[in-house]
Scaffold this motif. Structure first.
Motif, PDB file in Angstrom:
ATOM      1  N   ASN A  96     -12.826  -5.587  -2.898  1.00 50.25           N
ATOM      2  CA  ASN A  96     -12.551  -6.679  -1.965  1.00 50.25           C
ATOM      3  C   ASN A  96     -12.046  -6.084  -0.647  1.00 50.25           C
ATOM      4  O   ASN A  96     -10.987  -5.450  -0.624  1.00 50.25           O
ATOM      5  CB  ASN A  96     -11.517  -7.622  -2.570  1.00 50.25           C
ATOM      6  CG  ASN A  96     -11.250  -8.836  -1.697  1.00 50.25           C
ATOM      7  OD1 ASN A  96     -11.641  -8.898  -0.527  1.00 50.25           O
ATOM      8  ND2 ASN A  96     -10.584  -9.831  -2.284  1.00 50.25           N
ATOM      9  N   PRO A  97     -12.743  -6.289   0.473  1.00 51.23           N
ATOM     10  CA  PRO A  97     -12.295  -5.728   1.767  1.00 51.23           C
ATOM     11  C   PRO A  97     -10.902  -6.187   2.172  1.00 51.23           C
ATOM     12  O   PRO A  97     -10.179  -5.448   2.858  1.00 51.23           O
ATOM     13  CB  PRO A  97     -13.353  -6.230   2.751  1.00 51.23           C
ATOM     14  CG  PRO A  97     -14.561  -6.502   1.921  1.00 51.23           C
ATOM     15  CD  PRO A  97     -14.045  -6.973   0.600  1.00 51.23           C
ATOM     16  N   ALA A  98     -10.495  -7.370   1.759  1.00 52.63           N
ATOM     17  CA  ALA A  98      -9.159  -7.857   2.118  1.00 52.63           C
ATOM     18  C   ALA A  98      -8.070  -6.999   1.467  1.00 52.63           C
ATOM     19  O   ALA A  98      -7.012  -6.742   2.067  1.00 52.63           O
ATOM     20  CB  ALA A  98      -9.006  -9.320   1.707  1.00 52.63           C
ATOM     21  N   VAL A  99      -8.308  -6.547   0.237  1.00 51.16           N
ATOM     22  CA  VAL A  99      -7.341  -5.683  -0.448  1.00 51.16           C
ATOM     23  C   VAL A  99      -7.291  -4.317   0.232  1.00 51.16           C
ATOM     24  O   VAL A  99      -6.208  -3.739   0.408  1.00 51.16           O
ATOM     25  CB  VAL A  99      -7.719  -5.549  -1.933  1.00 51.16           C
ATOM     26  CG1 VAL A  99      -6.796  -4.558  -2.630  1.00 51.16           C
ATOM     27  CG2 VAL A  99      -7.651  -6.910  -2.615  1.00 51.16           C
ATOM     28  N   VAL A 100      -8.437  -3.793   0.621  1.00 48.09           N
ATOM     29  CA  VAL A 100      -8.479  -2.518   1.343  1.00 48.09           C
ATOM     30  C   VAL A 100      -7.676  -2.616   2.626  1.00 48.09           C
ATOM     31  O   VAL A 100      -6.907  -1.706   2.979  1.00 48.09           O
ATOM     32  CB  VAL A 100      -9.944  -2.122   1.644  1.00 48.09           C
ATOM     33  CG1 VAL A 100      -9.992  -0.869   2.514  1.00 48.09           C
ATOM     34  CG2 VAL A 100     -10.711  -1.896   0.345  1.00 48.09           C
ATOM     35  N   GLN A 101      -7.799  -3.716   3.324  1.00 46.60           N
ATOM     36  CA  GLN A 101      -7.060  -3.906   4.571  1.00 46.60           C
ATOM     37  C   GLN A 101      -5.551  -3.977   4.324  1.00 46.60           C
ATOM     38  O   GLN A 101      -4.758  -3.456   5.108  1.00 46.60           O
ATOM     39  CB  GLN A 101      -7.529  -5.188   5.261  1.00 46.60           C
ATOM     40  CG  GLN A 101      -6.870  -5.445   6.605  1.00 46.60           C
ATOM     41  CD  GLN A 101      -7.131  -4.326   7.608  1.00 46.60           C
ATOM     42  OE1 GLN A 101      -8.282  -3.959   7.835  1.00 46.60           O
ATOM     43  NE2 GLN A 101      -6.071  -3.781   8.184  1.00 46.60           N
ATOM     44  N   GLN A 102      -5.160  -4.582   3.223  1.00 45.60           N
ATOM     45  CA  GLN A 102      -3.729  -4.657   2.905  1.00 45.60           C
ATOM     46  C   GLN A 102      -3.133  -3.263   2.707  1.00 45.60           C
ATOM     47  O   GLN A 102      -2.022  -2.976   3.175  1.00 45.60           O
ATOM     48  CB  GLN A 102      -3.510  -5.507   1.649  1.00 45.60           C
ATOM     49  CG  GLN A 102      -3.772  -6.994   1.828  1.00 45.60           C
ATOM     50  CD  GLN A 102      -2.657  -7.699   2.592  1.00 45.60           C
ATOM     51  OE1 GLN A 102      -1.864  -7.076   3.305  1.00 45.60           O
ATOM     52  NE2 GLN A 102      -2.602  -9.025   2.469  1.00 45.60           N
ATOM     53  N   PHE A 103      -3.874  -2.404   2.009  1.00 43.07           N
ATOM     54  CA  PHE A 103      -3.324  -1.060   1.822  1.00 43.07           C
ATOM     55  C   PHE A 103      -3.320  -0.275   3.130  1.00 43.07           C
ATOM     56  O   PHE A 103      -2.416   0.549   3.350  1.00 43.07           O
ATOM     57  CB  PHE A 103      -4.119  -0.293   0.755  1.00 43.07           C
ATOM     58  CG  PHE A 103      -3.534   1.062   0.461  1.00 43.07           C
ATOM     59  CD1 PHE A 103      -2.293   1.179  -0.140  1.00 43.07           C
ATOM     60  CD2 PHE A 103      -4.210   2.222   0.798  1.00 43.07           C
ATOM     61  CE1 PHE A 103      -1.736   2.422  -0.401  1.00 43.07           C
ATOM     62  CE2 PHE A 103      -3.654   3.473   0.540  1.00 43.07           C
ATOM     63  CZ  PHE A 103      -2.414   3.568  -0.065  1.00 43.07           C
ATOM     64  N   GLU A 104      -4.267  -0.498   3.987  1.00 43.35           N
ATOM     65  CA  GLU A 104      -4.244   0.163   5.293  1.00 43.35           C
ATOM     66  C   GLU A 104      -3.033  -0.288   6.109  1.00 43.35           C
ATOM     67  O   GLU A 104      -2.476   0.502   6.889  1.00 43.35           O
ATOM     68  CB  GLU A 104      -5.549  -0.105   6.040  1.00 43.35           C
ATOM     69  CG  GLU A 104      -6.730   0.644   5.437  1.00 43.35           C
ATOM     70  CD  GLU A 104      -8.020   0.416   6.197  1.00 43.35           C
ATOM     71  OE1 GLU A 104      -7.996  -0.331   7.214  1.00 43.35           O
ATOM     72  OE2 GLU A 104      -9.051   0.968   5.789  1.00 43.35           O
ATOM     73  N   ASN A 105      -2.606  -1.526   5.916  1.00 47.05           N
ATOM     74  CA  ASN A 105      -1.390  -1.981   6.574  1.00 47.05           C
ATOM     75  C   ASN A 105      -0.171  -1.212   6.053  1.00 47.05           C
ATOM     76  O   ASN A 105       0.759  -0.894   6.807  1.00 47.05           O
ATOM     77  CB  ASN A 105      -1.192  -3.482   6.342  1.00 47.05           C
ATOM     78  CG  ASN A 105      -2.268  -4.315   7.023  1.00 47.05           C
ATOM     79  OD1 ASN A 105      -2.892  -3.873   7.988  1.00 47.05           O
ATOM     80  ND2 ASN A 105      -2.489  -5.528   6.519  1.00 47.05           N
ATOM     81  N   VAL A 106      -0.199  -0.884   4.767  1.00 51.62           N
ATOM     82  CA  VAL A 106       0.880  -0.078   4.178  1.00 51.62           C
ATOM     83  C   VAL A 106       0.876   1.325   4.781  1.00 51.62           C
ATOM     84  O   VAL A 106       1.923   1.859   5.171  1.00 51.62           O
ATOM     85  CB  VAL A 106       0.726  -0.024   2.649  1.00 51.62           C
ATOM     86  CG1 VAL A 106       1.732   0.962   2.047  1.00 51.62           C
ATOM     87  CG2 VAL A 106       0.914  -1.402   2.046  1.00 51.62           C
ATOM     88  N   LEU A 107      -0.300   1.944   4.855  1.00 57.50           N
ATOM     89  CA  LEU A 107      -0.409   3.288   5.432  1.00 57.50           C
ATOM     90  C   LEU A 107       0.103   3.320   6.868  1.00 57.50           C
ATOM     91  O   LEU A 107       0.843   4.230   7.266  1.00 57.50           O
ATOM     92  CB  LEU A 107      -1.863   3.760   5.384  1.00 57.50           C
ATOM     93  CG  LEU A 107      -2.471   4.042   4.009  1.00 57.50           C
ATOM     94  CD1 LEU A 107      -3.960   4.365   4.143  1.00 57.50           C
ATOM     95  CD2 LEU A 107      -1.738   5.189   3.320  1.00 57.50           C
ATOM     96  N   LYS A 108      -0.285   2.340   7.636  1.00 58.67           N
ATOM     97  CA  LYS A 108       0.121   2.294   9.045  1.00 58.67           C
ATOM     98  C   LYS A 108       1.638   2.164   9.173  1.00 58.67           C
ATOM     99  O   LYS A 108       2.261   2.805  10.029  1.00 58.67           O
ATOM    100  CB  LYS A 108      -0.575   1.131   9.746  1.00 58.67           C
ATOM    101  CG  LYS A 108      -0.316   1.082  11.239  1.00 58.67           C
ATOM    102  CD  LYS A 108      -1.139  -0.014  11.884  1.00 58.67           C
ATOM    103  CE  LYS A 108      -0.922  -0.045  13.398  1.00 58.67           C
ATOM    104  NZ  LYS A 108      -1.740  -1.104  14.039  1.00 58.67           N
ATOM    105  N   ALA A 109       2.244   1.356   8.300  1.00 58.01           N
ATOM    106  CA  ALA A 109       3.688   1.159   8.360  1.00 58.01           C
ATOM    107  C   ALA A 109       4.438   2.470   8.119  1.00 58.01           C
ATOM    108  O   ALA A 109       5.382   2.805   8.849  1.00 58.01           O
ATOM    109  CB  ALA A 109       4.113   0.097   7.340  1.00 58.01           C
ATOM    110  N   TRP A 110       3.997   3.246   7.119  1.00 60.35           N
ATOM    111  CA  TRP A 110       4.690   4.496   6.810  1.00 60.35           C
ATOM    112  C   TRP A 110       4.438   5.570   7.871  1.00 60.35           C
ATOM    113  O   TRP A 110       5.342   6.327   8.224  1.00 60.35           O
ATOM    114  CB  TRP A 110       4.264   5.010   5.437  1.00 60.35           C
ATOM    115  CG  TRP A 110       4.886   4.235   4.315  1.00 60.35           C
ATOM    116  CD1 TRP A 110       4.272   3.351   3.489  1.00 60.35           C
ATOM    117  CD2 TRP A 110       6.267   4.258   3.926  1.00 60.35           C
ATOM    118  NE1 TRP A 110       5.161   2.822   2.585  1.00 60.35           N
ATOM    119  CE2 TRP A 110       6.405   3.368   2.840  1.00 60.35           C
ATOM    120  CE3 TRP A 110       7.392   4.937   4.373  1.00 60.35           C
ATOM    121  CZ2 TRP A 110       7.616   3.136   2.186  1.00 60.35           C
ATOM    122  CZ3 TRP A 110       8.616   4.721   3.737  1.00 60.35           C
ATOM    123  CH2 TRP A 110       8.717   3.838   2.663  1.00 60.35           C
TER     124      TRP A 110
END
Length: 610
Positions: free
Chosen positions: A306-320
């Motif tokens: 699901n592309p939406a789930v991939v985007q959520q984890f990219e938001n995590v990566l960006k935050a860290w």
């Protein structure tokens, strides 16, 4: 001045012209020779040869046809006995040398159209050939392969790195920062709160930033461990998905039951087993479907198709990364994608299959539908680029993006050209005590320059094992226990501090290597050796004795000469041997105490490099 007169000699008995100065030869009359005929011996001699001479002389008519012209300017007079009036003429002795063309002749040829065109043709041809040779030389220089210096290793390739994930809090890590700085540690791995928590709370990032400021004071970089696979079954995402709410409906892997069993129980969609040796499916009454969990039942797998789930984890990566992290290490990444058609798994057979397991256990199955799926490479490569673009030096390749895999990472690396990993692997490796097995476990990973964490059950070997790992063509990842002083020895850490600078040596960074088991000359045990060498540089070899008895190693290896030198003596070796630094030893007689490492240096043999 007039041209010099030319004197000619005519030997023909003919007339002499007035303008010629000619010497004429005439036969002497016999009356003029009567003064010598009185002698009987002369008369007899004349009579004896007269008949023969007259037969060979030419007739007067033939003689008249022969005229010899002699240029007197080319004649040289040689006077013999002047008392007798003897002399001779050498006609070729004073012959003139050729003096070249006259000026008039040269000018005649200089203006001739043929010679003018010839000169211009030769002139143009010369410069055309010269320009062609120049162009060829430039082309060779430009297109010839360059022997550029090898690329320097980055900070995370040099290491060492320390795995601090077992620590429960940042405060526990902070007290070890001075020790890590003393040991020249360049970076650490640290665990963080649940991965997706930072999307809803700011406190985890604030705590991390405060710790990061302290770590930077000790010149230590921080890499965060993230687990993207799942969230808690009590999370808001899972509750919304169970209710089929909006975009969250497909945030997890849901499937209907396959059939009912004989006792009326609904069967899971397939036979998949989780890593905890339990069924990988759990029924959710609210949604009336099964959800996938390859780990605990309270950890439902996110649907990364699901592309939406991939985007959520990219938001995590960006935050860290924006918080200042120097990289990311992913856990369980090989399980991120599953086959959407959900086929049954097959039993593992042949090489690599486990013995003594049944169908309820994870090792019984092949897991070809739940690991290393086709889209995994592209997904991880995307995240790797994302991390690097959001790091301290965007696009510079100075950030860590790697995997902490326990499922034989060398197999994954062989099957995938994972150039997007930095470093290529960071999985721990628990070693056996058999050197031959040790070499077989370590060697498959080394071509990729991984981040290698070596562990052993023998605590007495921990510090010595860290020293041995410093020579590997890999990033050494060590535990904090391997830095702490052992046996109340406050000098124990000086060993590691002394060897860490070798990580910047050209031999360690770019040299060849050999990791092999070597025999002991005084017993049947074996030792583990890691030799490093590079032409024109000092070679090094570390010998680890993982056994329980002292041994004398025979280091007859490629590149190792007959004599080696002690590079550094650890406290363990110093207590049990008489070795000192720079001490010369024969290569086939190196004593290595049990549980210790001896590091030696040598001048590599040229034949090994060739």
């Amino acid at each position: 001045m007039s041209e010099p007169r030319k004197n000619h000699l005519s030997i023909d008995g003919g007339q002499v012209k007035e303008d010629e100065n000619v010497a004429t030869y005439k036969p002497i009359p016999e009356s003029d020779t009567e003064f010598c005929t009185s002698k009987s011996n002369l008369t007899k001699s004349k009579e004896k040869v007269s008949d023969e001479a007259e037969e060979k002389l030419l007739d007067k008519e033939e003689e008249a046809k022969i005229v010899t012209r002699v240029d007197m300017a080319d004649a040289k007079y040689v006077v013999g006995d002047h008392r007798n009036g003897d002399a001779k003429i050498e006609l070729d002795a004073n012959k003139r040398q050729f003096s070249g063309l006259t000026k008039e002749e040269l000018l005649k040829y200089a203006d001739d159209p043929f010679w003018v065109r010839l000169r211009w043709f030769m002139f143009v041809l010369f410069w055309a050939l010269w320009l062609c040779m120049l162009a060829g030389a430039i082309a060779i220089i430009i297109k010839a392969p360059k022997c550029a210096p090898p690329t320097p290793k980055t900070w995370f390739e040099k290491g060492p790195l320390v795995d601090m994930t077992p620590m429960d809090s940042y405060e526990d890590i902070e007290e070890h920062l001075p020790l890590m700085q003393e040991s020249k540690v360049l970076g650490i791995f640290t665990d963080v709160p649940p991965t997706y928590e930072v999307l809803e709370q700011t406190e985890p990032l604030e705590q991390f930033k405060a710790f990061l400021e302290k770590a930077k004071k000790y010149s230590i970089k921080v890499i965060v461990d993230l687990t993207p696979n799942f969230v808690s079954n009590t999370s808001r995402w899972f509750q919304l998905s169970a209710n089929r709410t909006g975009e969250y409906a497909d945030y997890f892997v849901w499937a209907k039951g396959k059939d009912y069993s004989s006792n009326g129980t609904l069967e899971p969609p397939n036979n998949w087993v989780s890593t905890l040796d339990i069924p990988a499916w759990t029924y959710n009454k609210q949604r009336e479907e099964f959800y996938l969990h390859q780990y605990g039942t309270d950890q439902p797998d996110l649907n990364f198709n699901n592309p939406a789930v991939v985007q959520q984890f990219e938001n995590v990566l960006k935050a860290w990364m924006k918080a200042g992290a120097d990289g990311v290490r992913l856990r369980n990444a090989r399980h991120l994608l599953v086959n959407a058609s959900l086929p049954d798994d097959k039993m593992a057979v042949g090489a690599g299959s486990a013995v003594g397991v049944d169908h309820h256990q994870y090792e019984f199955w092949r897991h070809q539908h739940t690991t290393d799926q086709p889209g995994l490479d592209a997904l991880l490569a995307r995240w790797s680029s994302f991390v690097d673009d959001n790091g301290p030096s965007p696009g510079g390749g100075e950030t860590v993006f790697t995997l902490a895999e326990s499922m034989r990472p060398e197999l994954f690396l062989l099957a995938h050209n994972a150039t997007w990993l930095r470093p290529r692997s960071a999985a721990p490796l628990t070693l056996s005590t058999k050197p031959a097995t040790l070499a077989a476990e370590i060697s498959p990973r080394l071509p990729y320059w991984p981040a290698m964490q070596l562990k052993t059950d023998e605590n007495s070997q921990d510090t010595e094992l860290a020293e041995w790992a410093m020579l590997l063509p890999a990033t050494p990842v060590i535990d904090i226990d391997q830095l702490r002083p052992a046996e109340n020895d406050s000098l124990a850490t000086t060993m590691l501090k002394h060897l860490v600078p070798l990580r910047e040596d050209a031999t360690i960074e770019h040299g060849q290597y050999s990791v092999v088991a070597v025999p002991a000359v005084n017993s049947s045990v074996e030792l583990l050796a890691c030799a490093r060498w590079k032409a024109g540089h000092t070679g090094y070899i570390a010998v680890l004795n993982p056994t329980t008895e002292d041994a004398v190693a025979n280091l007859t290896l490629p590149s190792v000469p007959a004599t080696v030198s002690i590079h550094h003596v650890t406290q363990t070796v110093k207590r049990r041997t008489s070795y000192i630094n720079n001490m010369a030893l024969p290569r086939d007689n190196v004593t290595v105490p049990h549980g210790a490492t001896v590091v030696l240096s040598y001048v590599p043999e040229i034949a090994a490099e060739n």
